[in-house]
Design a protein around this motif. Structure first.
Motif, PDB file in Angstrom:
ATOM      1  N   THR A 107      -8.525  -4.450   4.769  1.00  0.00           N
ATOM      2  CA  THR A 107      -7.564  -5.492   5.185  1.00  0.00           C
ATOM      3  C   THR A 107      -8.166  -6.466   6.196  1.00  0.00           C
ATOM      4  O   THR A 107      -7.792  -7.639   6.216  1.00  0.00           O
ATOM      5  CB  THR A 107      -6.283  -4.870   5.786  1.00  0.00           C
ATOM      6  N   GLN A 116      -8.323  -1.296  -0.020  1.00  0.00           N
ATOM      7  CA  GLN A 116      -8.341  -2.676   0.471  1.00  0.00           C
ATOM      8  C   GLN A 116      -8.893  -2.669   1.898  1.00  0.00           C
ATOM      9  O   GLN A 116      -8.400  -1.919   2.747  1.00  0.00           O
ATOM     10  CB  GLN A 116      -6.917  -3.255   0.477  1.00  0.00           C
ATOM     11  N   SER A 149      -2.768  -1.766  -3.115  1.00  0.00           N
ATOM     12  CA  SER A 149      -3.917  -0.884  -2.912  1.00  0.00           C
ATOM     13  C   SER A 149      -3.389   0.482  -2.514  1.00  0.00           C
ATOM     14  O   SER A 149      -2.440   0.578  -1.744  1.00  0.00           O
ATOM     15  CB  SER A 149      -4.825  -1.385  -1.798  1.00  0.00           C
ATOM     16  N   THR A 165       0.852  -1.189   0.000  1.00  0.00           N
ATOM     17  CA  THR A 165       0.000   0.000   0.000  1.00  0.00           C
ATOM     18  C   THR A 165       0.887   1.238   0.000  1.00  0.00           C
ATOM     19  O   THR A 165       2.102   1.142   0.200  1.00  0.00           O
ATOM     20  CB  THR A 165      -0.961  -0.017   1.216  1.00  0.00           C
ATOM     21  N   ASP A 216      -6.051   1.808   2.694  1.00  0.00           N
ATOM     22  CA  ASP A 216      -6.825   0.763   3.371  1.00  0.00           C
ATOM     23  C   ASP A 216      -7.961   1.417   4.165  1.00  0.00           C
ATOM     24  O   ASP A 216      -8.206   2.619   4.019  1.00  0.00           O
ATOM     25  CB  ASP A 216      -5.923  -0.123   4.245  1.00  0.00           C
ATOM     26  N   GLU A 217      -8.639   0.630   4.991  1.00  0.00           N
ATOM     27  CA  GLU A 217      -9.858   1.116   5.665  1.00  0.00           C
ATOM     28  C   GLU A 217      -9.591   2.300   6.595  1.00  0.00           C
ATOM     29  O   GLU A 217     -10.518   3.040   6.922  1.00  0.00           O
ATOM     30  CB  GLU A 217     -10.537  -0.019   6.445  1.00  0.00           C
TER      31      GLU A 217
END
Ligand code: AMP
Ligand code: MG
Length: 234
Positions: free
Chosen positions: A178, A176, A201, A11, A204-205
């Protein structure tokens, strides 16, 4: 600079300008304002409506794939939101963009994946397809989508590439999630035959913060209003 989250799963560094740009633009919606019953539905429209972010994403990926010693020969996009980013990159690289679509949407003779499930389950598990011959054993492909969630979709693409004899250089997504361990699903599939496929990605979140919520607070109306209702509000 890229950060390795888990083996073969990368990432953007959280302090990179591109990470900040994407995080600022991305909106998510709660189930009340979203088409699917997932806690945070990431709205790809918040990205496509932002030309500066679109350009940054395009430029980053074009540079990235140009720099590969063996650059991709094809970009493959997942129906439907992979179609928003794949062609941007493919046209710049001067290589074909191949559609991965559900079986009832694709033309020609097809190769189909095993049935797969997503973060939000459809009535029947879906099957992903490509047109037979659209890639072959000399192809080096990149698979593109907006979100990598449980990884079922990505895995279907890996099956299609493998069945075509093609090499997968990377699976790329904007976001993503994760905690759903989607990369693990592909990497552990059938004795690890895809364990060394790289995933990348942008975010992430953690990019979907409370401030990124697009919900209209205190809205009590219907989610979709008719054109005549909209007209009467003009
Ligand atoms: P999965 O197969 O579970 O990895 O799900 C990925 C696919 O479903 C992608 O094509 C996304 O477009 C969509 N998707 C899954 N979860 C979400 C989410 N939370 N927000 C937006 N799209 C999602
Ligand atoms: Mg999708």
């Amino acid at each position: 600079a890229l950060v390795e989250i888990t083996p073969y799963n990368y990432t953007l560094a959280r302090n990179s300008p591109l990470h900040a740009q994407i995080q600022k633009a991305y909106r998510w919606y709660s189930p009340k304002f979203s088409p699917h019953d997932v806690p945070r539905f990431a709205d790809v429209g918040s990205i496509t409506e932002n030309p500066l972010v679109m350009r940054s994403i395009r430029d980053f990926l074009v540079q990235r794939y140009k720099s590969f010693p063996q650059p991709p020969t094809h970009i493959m996009g997942f129906d439907a939101r992979g179609f928003l980013f794949g062609p941007l990159i493919a046209v710049e690289l001067g290589i074909p963009f191949v559609l991965m679509r559900k079986a009832n949407k694709n033309a020609g003779v097809l190769i189909k994946s095993e049935p797969y499930e997503k973060e939000y389950k459809e009535v029947e598990p879906e099957v992903m397809t490509i047109r037979l011959g659209s890639i072959d054993k000399n192809s080096r492909v990149v698979l593109v989508d907006d979100v990598l969630a449980t990884g079922g979709t990505a895995l279907s693409g890996l099956q299609l590439a493998e069945a075509s004899g093609a090499t997968v250089l990377e699976v790329v997504s904007l976001l993503q999630l994760t905690f759903l361990k989607g990369v693990e699903l592909s990497h552990s599939y059938r004795n690890g035959r895809y364990s060394k496929i790289p995933f990348f990605s942008f975010v992430d979140e953690t990019a979907l913060t409370d401030e990124n919520c697009g919900d209209l607070l205190n809205y009590t109306g219907k989610r979709a209003i008719s054109c005549s209702e909209a007209l009467s509000k003009l």
